[in-house]
Motif scaffolding. Structure first.
Motif, PDB file in Angstrom:
ATOM      1  N   VAL A  35       0.824  -1.144   0.087  1.00  0.00           N
ATOM      2  CA  VAL A  35       0.005  -0.170  -0.195  1.00  0.00           C
ATOM      3  C   VAL A  35       0.833   1.326  -0.121  1.00  0.00           C
ATOM      4  O   VAL A  35       0.492   2.170  -0.857  1.00  0.00           O
ATOM      5  N   PRO A  36       1.721   1.277   0.807  1.00  0.00           N
ATOM      6  CA  PRO A  36       2.495   2.597   0.896  1.00  0.00           C
ATOM      7  C   PRO A  36       3.274   2.926  -0.398  1.00  0.00           C
ATOM      8  O   PRO A  36       3.152   4.184  -1.092  1.00  0.00           O
ATOM      9  N   ILE A  37       4.026   1.935  -1.172  1.00  0.00           N
ATOM     10  CA  ILE A  37       4.763   2.351  -2.370  1.00  0.00           C
ATOM     11  C   ILE A  37       3.555   2.498  -3.474  1.00  0.00           C
ATOM     12  O   ILE A  37       3.768   3.545  -4.092  1.00  0.00           O
ATOM     13  N   VAL A  38       2.454   1.712  -3.639  1.00  0.00           N
ATOM     14  CA  VAL A  38       1.222   2.222  -4.623  1.00  0.00           C
ATOM     15  C   VAL A  38       0.748   3.397  -4.285  1.00  0.00           C
ATOM     16  O   VAL A  38       0.470   4.296  -5.272  1.00  0.00           O
ATOM     17  N   ALA A  39       0.665   3.646  -3.046  1.00  0.00           N
ATOM     18  CA  ALA A  39      -0.115   5.221  -2.860  1.00  0.00           C
ATOM     19  C   ALA A  39       0.978   6.427  -3.297  1.00  0.00           C
ATOM     20  O   ALA A  39       0.418   7.440  -3.983  1.00  0.00           O
ATOM     21  N   LEU A  40       2.118   6.127  -3.058  1.00  0.00           N
ATOM     22  CA  LEU A  40       2.979   7.081  -3.367  1.00  0.00           C
ATOM     23  C   LEU A  40       3.275   7.295  -4.937  1.00  0.00           C
ATOM     24  O   LEU A  40       3.295   8.320  -5.541  1.00  0.00           O
ATOM     25  N   MET A  41       3.043   6.173  -5.341  1.00  0.00           N
ATOM     26  CA  MET A  41       3.218   6.209  -6.995  1.00  0.00           C
ATOM     27  C   MET A  41       2.036   6.720  -7.609  1.00  0.00           C
ATOM     28  O   MET A  41       2.093   7.624  -8.475  1.00  0.00           O
ATOM     29  N   GLY A  42       1.043   6.553  -7.044  1.00  0.00           N
ATOM     30  CA  GLY A  42      -0.072   7.172  -7.776  1.00  0.00           C
ATOM     31  C   GLY A  42      -0.231   8.576  -7.367  1.00  0.00           C
ATOM     32  O   GLY A  42      -0.652   9.282  -8.334  1.00  0.00           O
ATOM     33  N   PHE A  43       0.146   9.085  -6.087  1.00  0.00           N
ATOM     34  CA  PHE A  43       0.339  10.388  -5.888  1.00  0.00           C
ATOM     35  C   PHE A  43       1.231  11.301  -6.928  1.00  0.00           C
ATOM     36  O   PHE A  43       0.849  12.120  -7.504  1.00  0.00           O
ATOM     37  N   LEU A  44       2.429  10.657  -7.131  1.00  0.00           N
ATOM     38  CA  LEU A  44       3.262  11.314  -7.997  1.00  0.00           C
ATOM     39  C   LEU A  44       2.678  11.315  -9.433  1.00  0.00           C
ATOM     40  O   LEU A  44       2.963  12.259 -10.252  1.00  0.00           O
ATOM     41  N   ILE A  45       2.111  10.171  -9.753  1.00  0.00           N
ATOM     42  CA  ILE A  45       1.608  10.266 -11.157  1.00  0.00           C
ATOM     43  C   ILE A  45       0.627  11.195 -11.484  1.00  0.00           C
ATOM     44  O   ILE A  45       0.361  11.870 -12.606  1.00  0.00           O
ATOM     45  N   GLY A  46      -0.202  11.497 -10.283  1.00  0.00           N
ATOM     46  CA  GLY A  46      -1.330  12.668 -10.557  1.00  0.00           C
ATOM     47  C   GLY A  46      -0.596  13.794 -10.491  1.00  0.00           C
ATOM     48  O   GLY A  46      -1.105  14.775 -11.422  1.00  0.00           O
ATOM     49  N   VAL A  47       0.498  13.975  -9.524  1.00  0.00           N
ATOM     50  CA  VAL A  47       0.904  15.336  -9.738  1.00  0.00           C
ATOM     51  C   VAL A  47       1.534  15.691 -11.358  1.00  0.00           C
ATOM     52  O   VAL A  47       1.833  16.752 -11.736  1.00  0.00           O
ATOM     53  N   VAL A  48       2.212  14.606 -11.662  1.00  0.00           N
ATOM     54  CA  VAL A  48       3.224  14.740 -13.122  1.00  0.00           C
ATOM     55  C   VAL A  48       2.196  15.091 -14.101  1.00  0.00           C
ATOM     56  O   VAL A  48       2.101  15.871 -15.043  1.00  0.00           O
ATOM     57  N   LEU A  49       0.761  14.286 -14.162  1.00  0.00           N
ATOM     58  CA  LEU A  49      -0.266  14.519 -15.127  1.00  0.00           C
ATOM     59  C   LEU A  49      -0.678  15.998 -15.207  1.00  0.00           C
ATOM     60  O   LEU A  49      -0.906  16.657 -16.018  1.00  0.00           O
ATOM     61  N   ALA A  50      -1.160  16.405 -13.801  1.00  0.00           N
ATOM     62  CA  ALA A  50      -1.480  17.757 -13.659  1.00  0.00           C
ATOM     63  C   ALA A  50      -0.593  18.763 -14.132  1.00  0.00           C
ATOM     64  O   ALA A  50      -0.934  19.721 -14.780  1.00  0.00           O
ATOM     65  N   PHE A  51       0.630  18.541 -13.778  1.00  0.00           N
ATOM     66  CA  PHE A  51       1.651  19.621 -14.125  1.00  0.00           C
ATOM     67  C   PHE A  51       1.782  19.548 -15.596  1.00  0.00           C
ATOM     68  O   PHE A  51       1.669  20.754 -16.435  1.00  0.00           O
ATOM     69  N   GLN A  52       1.873  18.316 -16.472  1.00  0.00           N
ATOM     70  CA  GLN A  52       2.235  18.396 -17.540  1.00  0.00           C
ATOM     71  C   GLN A  52       1.106  18.781 -18.405  1.00  0.00           C
ATOM     72  O   GLN A  52       0.921  19.506 -19.602  1.00  0.00           O
ATOM     73  N   GLY A  53      -0.133  18.338 -17.831  1.00  0.00           N
ATOM     74  CA  GLY A  53      -1.636  18.813 -18.833  1.00  0.00           C
ATOM     75  C   GLY A  53      -1.736  20.277 -18.435  1.00  0.00           C
ATOM     76  O   GLY A  53      -2.163  20.875 -19.322  1.00  0.00           O
ATOM     77  N   ALA A  54      -1.190  21.006 -17.332  1.00  0.00           N
ATOM     78  CA  ALA A  54      -1.491  22.324 -17.320  1.00  0.00           C
ATOM     79  C   ALA A  54      -0.789  23.120 -18.256  1.00  0.00           C
ATOM     80  O   ALA A  54      -1.108  24.126 -18.668  1.00  0.00           O
ATOM     81  N   SER A  55       0.532  22.490 -18.433  1.00  0.00           N
ATOM     82  CA  SER A  55       1.506  23.394 -19.164  1.00  0.00           C
ATOM     83  C   SER A  55       1.075  23.363 -20.875  1.00  0.00           C
ATOM     84  O   SER A  55       0.982  24.247 -21.143  1.00  0.00           O
ATOM     85  N   GLN A  56       0.404  22.265 -21.212  1.00  0.00           N
ATOM     86  CA  GLN A  56      -0.151  22.115 -22.318  1.00  0.00           C
ATOM     87  C   GLN A  56      -1.478  22.843 -22.492  1.00  0.00           C
ATOM     88  O   GLN A  56      -1.747  23.566 -23.719  1.00  0.00           O
ATOM     89  N   LEU A  57      -2.468  22.777 -21.840  1.00  0.00           N
ATOM     90  CA  LEU A  57      -3.851  23.366 -21.760  1.00  0.00           C
ATOM     91  C   LEU A  57      -3.858  24.833 -21.497  1.00  0.00           C
ATOM     92  O   LEU A  57      -4.680  25.608 -21.903  1.00  0.00           O
ATOM     93  N   LYS A  58      -2.809  25.305 -20.896  1.00  0.00           N
ATOM     94  CA  LYS A  58      -2.610  26.852 -20.726  1.00  0.00           C
ATOM     95  C   LYS A  58      -2.786  27.509 -21.853  1.00  0.00           C
ATOM     96  O   LYS A  58      -3.255  28.534 -22.126  1.00  0.00           O
ATOM     97  N   GLN A  59      -2.070  26.972 -23.055  1.00  0.00           N
ATOM     98  CA  GLN A  59      -1.979  27.300 -24.254  1.00  0.00           C
ATOM     99  C   GLN A  59      -3.118  27.930 -24.840  1.00  0.00           C
ATOM    100  O   GLN A  59      -3.188  28.541 -26.001  1.00  0.00           O
ATOM    101  N   PHE A  60      -4.173  27.059 -24.522  1.00  0.00           N
ATOM    102  CA  PHE A  60      -5.408  27.183 -25.437  1.00  0.00           C
ATOM    103  C   PHE A  60      -6.698  27.465 -24.363  1.00  0.00           C
ATOM    104  O   PHE A  60      -7.820  27.649 -24.721  1.00  0.00           O
TER     105      PHE A  60
END
Length: 368
Positions: A163-188
């Motif tokens: 559970v700890p490693i899976v929760a940490l992995m999921g949290f970081l994936i969410g952070v990365v997706l939001a950061f990368q998505g924000a960078s691209q969607l801001k342009q539009f």
């Protein structure tokens, strides 16, 4: 072995010419047997060691041009002497030198061997999968055969401890997706759709896929190492001797533990991913947690979560069967254990990704 009354031209052996009397026989031959006829009519027992000594002396005498005939052997002794002599001749015969190095046919032969090995491995794995399914069916018909203690133990090891490693992995994936998505969607000017991007990506694909990859790395290797170690210590052979089924005792509890716990771990990864994505969306785009929740509930259908969760039992069976099957293939040395452990991780992750791709194609074709 004793020396009998020899004829003037022959050395007669009597009694047992075996491994136990090998030293005495060798001494006798060194003293009296060179260049003479050997009479075995008085020999009662001749084993492979004795035959090896006599055949070796006969071949050595032939090499030096000396006479060393063996007479008086019965049919069994003659057959044993001939077999040992043939084996010695084959061992001493040098391999014929190849006329060409790196012959053009080598590549074709290597390719054929590789393809054959892969085909045999796939057939063996499918056979093992069928065996496990048969044992599972028998256990469902007779639930008392299921080892509940082992099942709970493996649920703790493969599920709760992850559970700890899976929760940490999921949290970081969410952070990365939001950061990368924000960078691209801001342009539009479409920053608000980052919520949809995070939710669909995590709930439908990344949450359960990355969880399965982590579990494959943890549990498939652990299953292979544990069962492989038992195979090396011949504990699995002992089970069979005692009438116990290794598949029922070792494989089913591990596979069922993954079938039960992988959906739970996938759900933990989904929640953690949404939390990480929501946090980064708040920090990077100013989307408040309340707005994130409202956007998530309004635009994300529950079918995305169900599609992701539907893959979990399939991934669990793949990881469990691959890990346990590789453990059953371990030979009696540590090199084999290490090789099979590495192979189980690679094969489990590869198959999980392939099956996930097939799921995606299937759902796309059916418009789900």
């Amino acid at each position: 072995m004793t020396q009998g009354a020899p004829a003037p031209e022959a050395l007669a052996l009597q009694g047992r010419v075996t491994l136990a009397s090998l030293a005495a026989t060798r001494t006798l031959l060194d003293k009296d047997g060179a260049g003479r006829t050997l009479d075995l009519s008085g020999v009662t027992v001749l084993d492979t060691a004795g035959a090896w000594l006599l055949a070796s002396r006969q071949m050595a005498a032939a090499t030096h041009g000396s006479a060393f005939a063996i007479i008086g052997a019965n049919a069994a002794q003659a057959l044993l002497l001939q077999t040992v002599a043939d084996a010695l001749s084959a061992a001493e015969t040098p391999a014929a030198p190849r006329r060409l190095h790196h012959h053009a046919g080598d590549s074709l032969a290597d390719t054929g061997k590789a393809v054959t090995g892969i085909a045999i491995g796939i057939a063996d794995s499918l056979g093992f999968l069928g065996l496990v399914m048969a044992r599972l069916g028998r256990t469902l018909l007779h639930p008392s055969r299921l080892r509940l203690t082992a099942l709970v133990h493996h649920m703790h090891q493969a599920g709760l401890n992850a559970v700890p490693i899976v929760a940490l992995m999921g949290f970081l994936i969410g952070v990365v997706l939001a950061f990368q998505g924000a960078s691209q969607l801001k342009q539009f000017g479409a920053e608000v759709f980052v919520v949809d991007l995070i939710a669909i990506s995590i709930l439908r694909e990344l949450g359960i896929l990355l969880t399965a990859i982590i579990v494959a790395g943890r549990s498939a290797s652990a299953f292979t190492a544990a069962i492989g170690s038992m195979k090396m210590r011949e504990e699995i052979d002992a089970m069979r001797v005692l009438g116990l089924d290794p598949v029922e005792l070792l494989v089913l509890p591990r596979m069922l533990a993954l079938v039960i716990m992988l959906p739970v771990l996938g759900f933990v990864a989904n929640i953690s991913g949404l939390l990480g994505g929501g946090l980064m969306a708040w920090v990077e785009l100013g989307i408040s947690p309340g707005m994130f929740r409202t956007q998530l509930l309004n635009n994300t259908d529950v079918s995305h979560l169900l599609i992701g969760m539907a893959k979990a039992p399939v991934f669990a069976v793949i990881i469990g069967v691959v890990g346990c099957h590789q453990g059953m293939q371990v030979k009696g040395d540590t090199d084999s254990l290490g090789s099979r452990t590495s192979r189980s991780v690679v094969a489990a992750i590869f198959l999980v990704i392939v099956v996930d791709a097939l799921f995606s194609i299937f759902f796309a074709l059916w418009g789900i």
